[in-house]
Design an enzyme around this catalytic site. Structure first.
Site, PDB file in Angstrom:
ATOM      1  N   ASP A   1     -12.113   1.928 -23.073  1.00 37.20           N
ATOM      2  CA  ASP A   1     -12.350   1.723 -21.644  1.00 37.20           C
ATOM      3  C   ASP A   1     -12.050   2.994 -20.873  1.00 37.20           C
ATOM      4  O   ASP A   1     -11.231   3.806 -21.294  1.00 37.20           O
ATOM      5  CB  ASP A   1     -11.417   0.626 -21.096  1.00 37.20           C
ATOM      6  CG  ASP A   1     -11.961  -0.769 -21.363  1.00 37.20           C
ATOM      7  OD1 ASP A   1     -13.132  -0.884 -21.708  1.00 37.20           O
ATOM      8  OD2 ASP A   1     -11.172  -1.713 -21.212  1.00 37.20           O
TER       9      ASP A   1
ATOM     10  N   GLU B   1       1.989  -8.172   8.793  1.00 36.33           N
ATOM     11  CA  GLU B   1       2.180  -6.722   8.893  1.00 36.33           C
ATOM     12  C   GLU B   1       3.063  -6.200   7.770  1.00 36.33           C
ATOM     13  O   GLU B   1       3.506  -5.048   7.797  1.00 36.33           O
ATOM     14  CB  GLU B   1       2.774  -6.356  10.254  1.00 36.33           C
ATOM     15  CG  GLU B   1       1.789  -6.462  11.397  1.00 36.33           C
ATOM     16  CD  GLU B   1       0.487  -5.708  11.123  1.00 36.33           C
ATOM     17  OE1 GLU B   1       0.544  -4.531  10.745  1.00 36.33           O
ATOM     18  OE2 GLU B   1      -0.579  -6.332  11.271  1.00 36.33           O
TER      19      GLU B   1
ATOM     20  N   ARG C   1      -5.201  -7.495 -20.109  1.00 29.41           N
ATOM     21  CA  ARG C   1      -6.197  -6.928 -21.030  1.00 29.41           C
ATOM     22  C   ARG C   1      -5.558  -6.139 -22.158  1.00 29.41           C
ATOM     23  O   ARG C   1      -6.150  -5.965 -23.213  1.00 29.41           O
ATOM     24  CB  ARG C   1      -7.126  -5.961 -20.280  1.00 29.41           C
ATOM     25  CG  ARG C   1      -8.169  -6.592 -19.424  1.00 29.41           C
ATOM     26  CD  ARG C   1      -8.940  -5.519 -18.678  1.00 29.41           C
ATOM     27  NE  ARG C   1      -9.680  -4.641 -19.575  1.00 29.41           N
ATOM     28  CZ  ARG C   1     -10.823  -4.950 -20.151  1.00 29.41           C
ATOM     29  NH1 ARG C   1     -11.371  -6.127 -19.947  1.00 29.41           N
ATOM     30  NH2 ARG C   1     -11.439  -4.094 -20.949  1.00 29.41           N
TER      31      ARG C   1
ATOM     32  N   PRO D   1       0.825  -1.224   0.000  1.00 27.86           N
ATOM     33  CA  PRO D   1       0.000   0.000   0.000  1.00 27.86           C
ATOM     34  C   PRO D   1       0.853   1.265   0.000  1.00 27.86           C
ATOM     35  O   PRO D   1       0.331   2.354  -0.211  1.00 27.86           O
ATOM     36  CB  PRO D   1      -0.819  -0.121   1.292  1.00 27.86           C
ATOM     37  CG  PRO D   1      -0.107  -1.104   2.140  1.00 27.86           C
ATOM     38  CD  PRO D   1       0.631  -2.019   1.229  1.00 27.86           C
TER      39      PRO D   1
HETATM   40  C1  LIG Z   1      -1.765  -5.971   6.013  1.00 30.56           C
HETATM   41  S1  LIG Z   1      -0.750  -5.515   4.661  1.00 30.56           S
HETATM   42  C2  LIG Z   1       0.591  -4.713   5.451  1.00 30.56           C
HETATM   43  C3  LIG Z   1       0.427  -3.240   5.523  1.00 30.56           C
HETATM   44  C4  LIG Z   1       1.577  -2.533   6.180  1.00 30.56           C
HETATM   45  N1  LIG Z   1       1.562  -2.786   7.600  1.00 30.56           N
HETATM   46  C5  LIG Z   1       1.488  -1.029   5.934  1.00 30.56           C
HETATM   47  O1  LIG Z   1       0.857  -0.349   6.712  1.00 30.56           O
HETATM   48  O2  LIG Z   1       2.009  -0.557   4.917  1.00 30.56           O
HETATM   49  C6  LIG Z   1      -0.067  -7.035   4.138  1.00 30.56           C
HETATM   50  C7  LIG Z   1       0.335  -7.105   2.680  1.00 30.56           C
HETATM   51  O3  LIG Z   1      -0.795  -6.901   1.857  1.00 30.56           O
HETATM   52  C8  LIG Z   1      -0.396  -6.321   0.627  1.00 30.56           C
HETATM   53  N2  LIG Z   1      -1.222  -5.118   0.417  1.00 30.56           N
HETATM   54  C9  LIG Z   1      -2.081  -4.571   1.302  1.00 30.56           C
HETATM   55  N3  LIG Z   1      -2.692  -3.501   0.804  1.00 30.56           N
HETATM   56  C10 LIG Z   1      -2.216  -3.347  -0.452  1.00 30.56           C
HETATM   57  C11 LIG Z   1      -2.452  -2.388  -1.470  1.00 30.56           C
HETATM   58  N4  LIG Z   1      -3.301  -1.376  -1.314  1.00 30.56           N
HETATM   59  N5  LIG Z   1      -1.790  -2.528  -2.645  1.00 30.56           N
HETATM   60  C12 LIG Z   1      -0.911  -3.546  -2.821  1.00 30.56           C
HETATM   61  N6  LIG Z   1      -0.634  -4.469  -1.873  1.00 30.56           N
HETATM   62  C13 LIG Z   1      -1.277  -4.385  -0.701  1.00 30.56           C
HETATM   63  C14 LIG Z   1       1.084  -6.027   0.724  1.00 30.56           C
HETATM   64  O4  LIG Z   1       1.791  -7.044   0.040  1.00 30.56           O
HETATM   65  C15 LIG Z   1       1.341  -6.085   2.213  1.00 30.56           C
HETATM   66  O5  LIG Z   1       2.658  -6.479   2.515  1.00 30.56           O
END
Ligand SMILES: C[S@@+](CC[C@H](N)C(=O)[O-])C[C@H]1O[C@@H](n2cnc3c(N)ncnc32)[C@H](O)[C@@H]1O
Length: 245
Positions: A167, A115, A152, A88
């Site tokens: 699109d 996490e 796509r 994220p």
């Molecule tokens: C619970 S999340 C960890 C978030 C992290 N503690 C932070 O606050 O940045 C676990 C995993 O989900 C994936 N993930 C979660 N949200 C995502 C997003 N919006 N885009 C891409 N990957 C995501 C990532 O690979 C991440 O390591």
């Protein structure tokens, strides 16, 4: 296009990759998706892939060694592979970025869990991508979004060449409204112009509706869209008729 996925949960990919467009693209050899279990790169009897965070705090962090071993194995077999960490905290995935990725031949997607991943994993990847400003429990759903969006745009995947061109986002705007049969549904009629057979007028109507829809729902997109003088006139008219500045 080859997608290599590093994940703790390879089974999450099987069903989404089997059906519909992605299933057909795989059958036809237009895309290949290889699943690698990060646990297979972990050492010791228990093949541990996570540990507690230094400094305390809740949850577990994915250890760097198994992930980096997996990345190294993929890179040594395929030096051209672009390695992307799903997080994220990464660059937001937009259609322009999807278009760039679709030109690559080999993408490796690293899926975090818990996490997240040890900070040192970031040094081993080429890029970090987020699919949106919200937090998922793992990178698997995010990786599937990437595979679907990129695939796509690979010629032949949609079967109908160019079908993705109109699109939403492809030309910087949301797509115009679409209708199919019946002509009248619960007293709501299909706009007359779409039945006229006059292709030029239909194209003009669609452009106008795409501009209207984007202006109403996503005015932020207009700032980056490539607009003609005629588009500007339409927008001025829309703004004028609504009394907006
Ligand atoms: C619970 S999340 C960890 C978030 C992290 N503690 C932070 O606050 O940045 C676990 C995993 O989900 C994936 N993930 C979660 N949200 C995502 C997003 N919006 N885009 C891409 N990957 C995501 C990532 O690979 C991440 O390591």
């Amino acid at each position: 296009m080859i997608f290599d996925i590093l994940t703790l949960f390879p089974d999450m990919f099987r069903s989404p990759l089997e059906g519909s467009i992605l299933g057909k693209a795989r059958e036809e050899g237009l895309i290949t998706v290889n699943l690698f279990n990060i646990r297979d790169y972990a050492e010791g009897r228990h093949r541990v892939t996570d540990d507690e965070p230094y400094g305390g705090g809740g949850g577990m962090i994915m250890k760097p060694e198994p992930i980096i071993r997996g990345i190294t194995a993929i890179r040594s077999a395929h030096p051209e592979a672009r390695v992307i960490l799903m997080t994220p905290q990464g660059t937001p995935l937009r259609q322009e970025l999807v278009k760039k990725l679709a030109h690559l031949s080999h993408i490796c997607l690293v899926c975090g869990r818990y996490e997240g991943v040890d900070e040192r994993v970031r040094d081993a990847v080429d890029e970090e991508i987020s699919i949106g400003d919200y937090v998922l429990s793992g990178g698997e759903a995010a990786a599937l979004v990437m595979i679907e969006a990129v695939s796509r745009l690979i010629p032949g995947v949609l079967g109908d060449e160019g079908a993705s061109e109109d699109d939403s986002f492809s030309r910087g705007l949301l797509e115009h409204p679409q209708y199919t049969r019946p002509r009248v549904f619960e007293e709501r009629e299909v706009p007359e112009i779409l039945l006229s057979g006059d292709h030029q007028s239909i194209e003009r109507w669609r452009r106008r509706e795409a501009l209207r829809r984007t202006w109403e729902r996503r005015p932020d997109l207009l700032a980056r869209a490539v607009l003609s003088d005629e588009d500007q006139e339409i927008l001025d008219e829309l703004r004028g008729s609504s009394g907006a500045e």
